[in-house]
Design an enzyme around this catalytic site. Structure first.
Site, PDB file in Angstrom:
ATOM      1  N   GLU A 281       0.737  -1.004   0.062  1.00 37.56           N
ATOM      2  CA  GLU A 281       0.047   0.175  -0.090  1.00 37.56           C
ATOM      3  C   GLU A 281       0.945   1.343  -0.145  1.00 37.56           C
ATOM      4  O   GLU A 281       1.859   1.303   0.580  1.00 37.56           O
ATOM      5  CB  GLU A 281      -0.905   0.107   1.306  1.00 37.56           C
ATOM      6  CG  GLU A 281      -2.020  -0.953   1.534  1.00 37.56           C
ATOM      7  CD  GLU A 281      -2.660  -0.710   2.864  1.00 37.56           C
ATOM      8  OE1 GLU A 281      -3.843  -1.051   2.802  1.00 37.56           O
ATOM      9  OE2 GLU A 281      -2.228  -0.244   3.793  1.00 37.56           O
ATOM     10  N   ILE A 282       0.442   2.257  -0.795  1.00 36.34           N
ATOM     11  CA  ILE A 282       0.998   3.479  -0.766  1.00 36.34           C
ATOM     12  C   ILE A 282      -0.262   4.366  -0.212  1.00 36.34           C
ATOM     13  O   ILE A 282      -1.102   4.446  -1.224  1.00 36.34           O
ATOM     14  CB  ILE A 282       1.666   4.071  -1.709  1.00 36.34           C
ATOM     15  CG1 ILE A 282       3.088   3.168  -2.058  1.00 36.34           C
ATOM     16  CG2 ILE A 282       2.165   5.516  -1.645  1.00 36.34           C
ATOM     17  CD1 ILE A 282       3.853   3.512  -3.402  1.00 36.34           C
TER      18      ILE A 282
END
Length: 381
Positions: A281-282
């Site tokens: 995830e970013i």
């Protein structure tokens, strides 16, 4: 008049004086005329193998300085135990080589137990960036007292009998609940706005010569992914019922331009089980900290499904992002080659060449039958 012997002594004195002056003022001369060097040249081999002396410094190339310029307020986040060290080192080394040796973003490590000195030393050796180590408060990690353990144990037993992956694990449930609603509340993350989640034993295939955090910031993205797929229905039998209950009670929190069509094929009546694989995830920490998601997580947590069933952070995060963000605030990082066994995203065509990716382009999960990327693409059709 001076005798010839006095001339000889004078010349020797001058030579010795010049030798000492040059030895101190010219490092290379000092090394070349040292007794150890001379003894090696005229007295035969040294008492140890040549490699023990190392490679002379003049052969080393100075490291490339970090990129200068605008930076986002961002960090890497790694949730790990001391026993994960080898997998953490492998993942972190790739992050550094593919991206962070140029950008020098900091790291935050989180653990339910104190990190060992060995863990700290080995990860610190991999980067020049700042590293912080955090201890997760017990209240954020363990199964809450209000969970009926008798009921929870019975449900775990059923899942084990039905061969549900991690069906009998309380520790896995603790991790899912923590990642769903507590990681972004940790004190060490309070000063940051963006994060990149990294897990042990993952692979990054491509060089990344731009800053994805700045892309998120400038384009007002809140969530970025590389792999999307269907959740195992046996782990979330009542999750969507709880989601619908929340939506009906809080319709104003759902964004009018949401990504509902990614997670439901009938306007929200049922869940199609699609989710973004949250081991990568970013994201925008402020999105999770915001009113909509905070209320959403607290509502789900009170249902007890993290323990009575086996709700994962991937569907919880994905549903939250799909409901409370605009669809164009969710970004597919098509150019980040990534693998978490058994699935991988391998960039195709020019992106593969541009990133100098080493994954096999033919081994790409994007449009396999179990992938949900086609549903994400359909949001913009």
């Amino acid at each position: 008049m001076m005798t010839p012997m006095r001339y000889v002594v004078l010349v020797l004195a001058i030579i010795i004086s010049l030798h000492f002056i040059l030895s101190f003022s010219h490092e290379e001369y000092g090394r070349a005329t040292s007794l150890s060097r001379l003894s090696e040249q005229f007295g035969g081999s040294s008492s140890q193998p040549p490699y023990k002396n190392g490679v002379p410094e003049e052969y080393y190339v100075p490291p490339t300085p970090p990129v200068q310029g605008r930076r986002a307020n961002a960090t890497f986040v790694l949730l790990a135990r001391n026993g994960d060290l080898n997998g953490v080192v492998m993942s972190m080394k790739q992050v550094e080589d593919r991206f962070n040796k140029e950008f020098q973003y900091p790291y935050v490590f989180l653990n339910e137990e104190p990190f060992s000195d060995e863990f700290k030393e080995r990860v610190s050796a991999l980067t020049d960036a700042k590293i912080e180590f955090g201890l997760i408060p017990k209240k954020d990690w363990v199964q809450p007292d209000w969970i009926d353990e008798t009921r929870a144990a019975e449900e775990r037993k059923k899942m084990v009998q039905n061969n549900v992956i991690y069906g009998g694990s309380v520790a896995y449930r603790n991790m899912c609940r923590f990642n769903s609603g507590f990681f972004y509340r940790q004190e060490l993350l309070a000063k940051y706005k963006y994060y990149w989640r990294v897990e042990p034993d993952v692979t990054f295939f491509c060089d990344l010569h731009y800053d994805p955090f700045l892309l998120m910031e400038d384009q007002k993205k809140v969530y970025g992914f590389t792999v999307s797929l269907y959740e195992y229905p046996a782990t979330i039998p009542t999750l969507w019922d709880s989601v619908k209950e929340f939506i009906n009670a809080n319709p104003d929190l759902v964004d009018p331009d949401s990504a509902m069509r990614f997670i439901s094929d009938d306007g929200g009546e049922t869940y199609n089980n699609c989710h973004f694989w949250s081991n990568f995830e970013i994201g925008d920490l402020d999105f999770w900290r915001g009113e909509a998601y905070s209320k959403f997580f607290d509502f789900l947590d009170e249902k007890g499904g993290f323990y009575y069933e086996r709700w994962g952070d991937a569907p919880v995060h994905s549903i939250g992002a799909a409901l409370f963000a605009k669809k164009d605030q969710i970004h597919f990082f098509n150019d980040i080659g990534y693998r978490h066994n058994p699935f991988q995203h391998c960039p195709q065509g020019d992106l593969h060449k541009k990133g100098k990716c080493w994954c096999n382009p033919k081994e790409n999960f994007d449009y396999e039958w179990y992938s949900c990327l086609k549903r994400y693409d359909a949001l913009f059709a």
